[in-house]
Enzyme design. Sequence first.
Site, PDB file in Angstrom:
ATOM      1  N   ASP A 100      15.733  48.681  64.574  1.00  0.00           N
ATOM      2  CA  ASP A 100      16.167  47.434  65.209  1.00  0.00           C
ATOM      3  C   ASP A 100      16.291  46.383  64.119  1.00  0.00           C
ATOM      4  O   ASP A 100      15.282  45.878  63.603  1.00  0.00           O
ATOM      5  CB  ASP A 100      15.162  47.001  66.271  1.00  0.00           C
ATOM      6  CG  ASP A 100      15.592  45.730  67.006  1.00  0.00           C
ATOM      7  OD1 ASP A 100      16.650  45.170  66.650  1.00  0.00           O
ATOM      8  OD2 ASP A 100      14.879  45.307  67.933  1.00  0.00           O
ATOM      9  N   TYR A 209      28.953  34.364  62.117  1.00  0.00           N
ATOM     10  CA  TYR A 209      29.426  35.722  61.828  1.00  0.00           C
ATOM     11  C   TYR A 209      30.048  35.775  60.428  1.00  0.00           C
ATOM     12  O   TYR A 209      29.767  36.689  59.642  1.00  0.00           O
ATOM     13  CB  TYR A 209      30.439  36.147  62.882  1.00  0.00           C
ATOM     14  CG  TYR A 209      30.985  37.545  62.680  1.00  0.00           C
ATOM     15  CD1 TYR A 209      30.174  38.655  62.900  1.00  0.00           C
ATOM     16  CD2 TYR A 209      32.296  37.752  62.276  1.00  0.00           C
ATOM     17  CE1 TYR A 209      30.662  39.947  62.715  1.00  0.00           C
ATOM     18  CE2 TYR A 209      32.798  39.032  62.097  1.00  0.00           C
ATOM     19  CZ  TYR A 209      31.977  40.125  62.307  1.00  0.00           C
ATOM     20  OH  TYR A 209      32.469  41.399  62.114  1.00  0.00           O
ATOM     21  N   LYS A 213      29.034  37.974  56.922  1.00  0.00           N
ATOM     22  CA  LYS A 213      29.974  38.914  56.325  1.00  0.00           C
ATOM     23  C   LYS A 213      30.298  38.579  54.867  1.00  0.00           C
ATOM     24  O   LYS A 213      30.441  39.475  54.030  1.00  0.00           O
ATOM     25  CB  LYS A 213      31.258  38.981  57.166  1.00  0.00           C
ATOM     26  CG  LYS A 213      31.036  39.623  58.536  1.00  0.00           C
ATOM     27  CD  LYS A 213      30.441  41.021  58.374  1.00  0.00           C
ATOM     28  CE  LYS A 213      30.012  41.660  59.656  1.00  0.00           C
ATOM     29  NZ  LYS A 213      29.453  43.020  59.478  1.00  0.00           N
TER      30      LYS A 213
END
Length: 331
Positions: A100, A209, A213
Site C-alpha cells: 500500500d 498529479y 510525475k
Amino acid sequence: MLWSLIMSIKCKLWIFYIGTVYLIKEQILDRHRTPKFSKDMSGKTVVITGGSKGIGLGAVKHFLKLNCKVIIGCRDVAHAWKALSEEESSRERITVIHLDLMSLESVKDFAQSIINLKTPINVLVNNAGIMKLDGGRMETRDGFERHFGTNYLSHFLLVHLLLPCLEEASTAESPSRIVSVSSVAQQLGPWTDPDDLNLENLYCPELAYGNSKVAQVMFMQYLQSRLASQQSNIKCVALHPGVVYTDLALADWSEYAKVTLQYMLKSGSQGGDTLVYAALSPELQSADLTGLYLENSQLVSIGSYSSSIENQHKLWEKSCQMIKIKNFGEK
C-alpha cells in the site's frame, strides 16, 4: 482563494489541451510501437508495483511471455491472482506481495519481503499510482499530499531500500534497471513550487498529479547521474506510457464517455509495452539518458525544467528530508 481558482482553471485547461494533443499524436501521427525482443529473458527477475491492473497488468503479462520471474506489489493480492488466472502455466514465476503506497511502513514491509526472498533483482518498475482529479486535498498515512506521497515518495523510499539488491544483481554485460512510470503531465513541472511540494498553501488536483510525475522524471535523472559518479552501471529511466484506457485515467468520466474513449485511447496492454521496453530493451543499455525519457518506446526530451541539475538536486534533498533518509541506498 482567487489565485487557487485561477491556478485550478489553468491546470485543467492545460491537461485537456495536452491530452488532446497526445491523443492525436498517438492515434494518427506516431502510431503505437510494439517492442520486439529477439530472445527470451529467462533468469531475469522484475519487481513491479501495481501489476494487477491497467498498464501494470499489461506489462506483467508481457514479462511472463518473455519468461521473466515477476514480483508484484499491490493492495489487493486476491485481485492480482484473479487478474492473472489465465497465466496458470507461468504461476511458478509469479510472486504477489501486499503493498500500500499510501503507507511508508507498508513500503518497508514490502521491501523486506523481497529481500527475504534472496532473489537477484534485475529490474524495479515503479508503476503504481493514483490520479484523483475530484475532491479536495487529502494526505497519506504519513501526512504527505496523496499524489506526491503515493506516486513519488513511496517509490523514492522503495528504490532506497532495494538499491543494494539491484546493485548485487547488476553486471557490465547486463546492468540492472530502475524504471519510473511518469506521464506527459510532467510538463507541468515549471508550475511546481519546490517550497510547497505538499501543496499546503495552494491546492489543485491536476497540479498535485503533475508534481508527482515531474518528480519521478527528475528522480530518475538525478539518480542516474549519482550512480554513474559512483561507477555503478545501473540504468535509470522514466517514461510516459501513453494516453491509456485504464481505471486510473477514467475514474472521473461518465459511462458514456468511457464507452467512447475505449475506441480512442491505447489499451492497457499497449500502455504496458513502453514499460517492458524500458525494463528490458538492449538498445537502452548503452544509451545516454541525460535529459531524456521514453514515449512510445523512443527517447524524447524531458524539457528544461526537469533537466535542470539545480532543480533535481533541490528535489532530491527535500525528498530525503521528508522521509528521513541520511545515506540513500545504503543498508
